[in-house]
Design a protein around this motif. Sequence first.
Motif, mmCIF file in Angstrom:
data_model
loop_
_atom_site.group_PDB
_atom_site.id
_atom_site.type_symbol
_atom_site.label_atom_id
_atom_site.label_comp_id
_atom_site.label_asym_id
_atom_site.label_seq_id
_atom_site.Cartn_x
_atom_site.Cartn_y
_atom_site.Cartn_z
ATOM 1 N N LYS A 144 36.401 9.730 49.746
ATOM 2 C CA LYS A 144 36.248 11.167 49.981
ATOM 3 C C LYS A 144 37.382 11.673 50.859
ATOM 4 N N GLY A 145 37.779 10.884 51.821
ATOM 5 C CA GLY A 145 38.846 11.269 52.739
ATOM 6 C C GLY A 145 40.166 11.489 52.048
ATOM 7 N N ARG A 146 40.374 10.814 50.947
ATOM 8 C CA ARG A 146 41.629 11.014 50.210
ATOM 9 C C ARG A 146 41.748 12.444 49.706
ATOM 10 N N ARG A 147 40.606 13.121 49.627
ATOM 11 C CA ARG A 147 40.615 14.534 49.246
ATOM 12 C C ARG A 147 40.817 15.440 50.454
ATOM 13 N N PHE A 148 40.884 14.861 51.640
ATOM 14 C CA PHE A 148 40.982 15.594 52.903
ATOM 15 C C PHE A 148 42.106 16.613 52.899
ATOM 16 N N ALA A 162 38.716 23.358 54.742
ATOM 17 C CA ALA A 162 37.729 23.152 55.803
ATOM 18 C C ALA A 162 38.018 21.874 56.568
ATOM 19 N N SER A 163 38.440 20.832 55.868
ATOM 20 C CA SER A 163 38.768 19.574 56.532
ATOM 21 C C SER A 163 39.944 19.769 57.471
ATOM 22 N N GLN A 219 44.160 10.299 60.259
ATOM 23 C CA GLN A 219 43.954 10.645 61.665
ATOM 24 C C GLN A 219 42.537 11.159 61.887
ATOM 25 N N PHE A 220 42.003 11.886 60.926
ATOM 26 C CA PHE A 220 40.632 12.375 60.976
ATOM 27 C C PHE A 220 39.672 11.187 61.166
ATOM 28 N N PHE A 221 39.825 10.146 60.335
ATOM 29 C CA PHE A 221 38.960 8.969 60.426
ATOM 30 C C PHE A 221 39.215 8.162 61.697
ATOM 31 N N ILE A 249 30.652 14.279 60.207
ATOM 32 C CA ILE A 249 29.747 13.546 59.317
ATOM 33 C C ILE A 249 29.138 14.487 58.286
ATOM 34 N N ASP A 250 28.665 15.627 58.730
ATOM 35 C CA ASP A 250 28.085 16.615 57.810
ATOM 36 C C ASP A 250 29.104 17.083 56.784
ATOM 37 N N HIS A 251 30.323 17.303 57.246
ATOM 38 C CA HIS A 251 31.391 17.741 56.342
ATOM 39 C C HIS A 251 31.681 16.683 55.264
ATOM 40 N N MET A 252 31.787 15.432 55.672
ATOM 41 C CA MET A 252 32.074 14.367 54.713
ATOM 42 C C MET A 252 30.923 14.194 53.725
#
Length: 86
Positions: free
Chosen positions: A10-14, A19-20, A34-36, A80-83
């Motif tokens: 999912k993060g690859r779509r960050f 919003a991310s 960096q987010f993770f 967490i909610d966003h992911m």
Amino acid sequence: PIAHSSAMRKGRRFTRREASLALGAGFGARIWSQFFLKFAFSYPGATCAISASSRVDNMVENMAAARGSFPDSAIQKRMIDHMDRL
């Protein structure tokens, strides 16, 4: 292990999600790695965050996650909610 997790996929779509980017900008995360990492560095249950890369440019980006501010518990919940919504 996290590299193969659903959160990382999912993060690859960050970088494609406004919003991310807005959420990450609040604590200095420019890119999804960096987010993770900032989440892992600041999470109370984590005792170690290991970032691996064979590319120098990626390692420089990962090391940048250790600088600046980190998300507090309220921001971690939003992360967490966003992911979960991606």
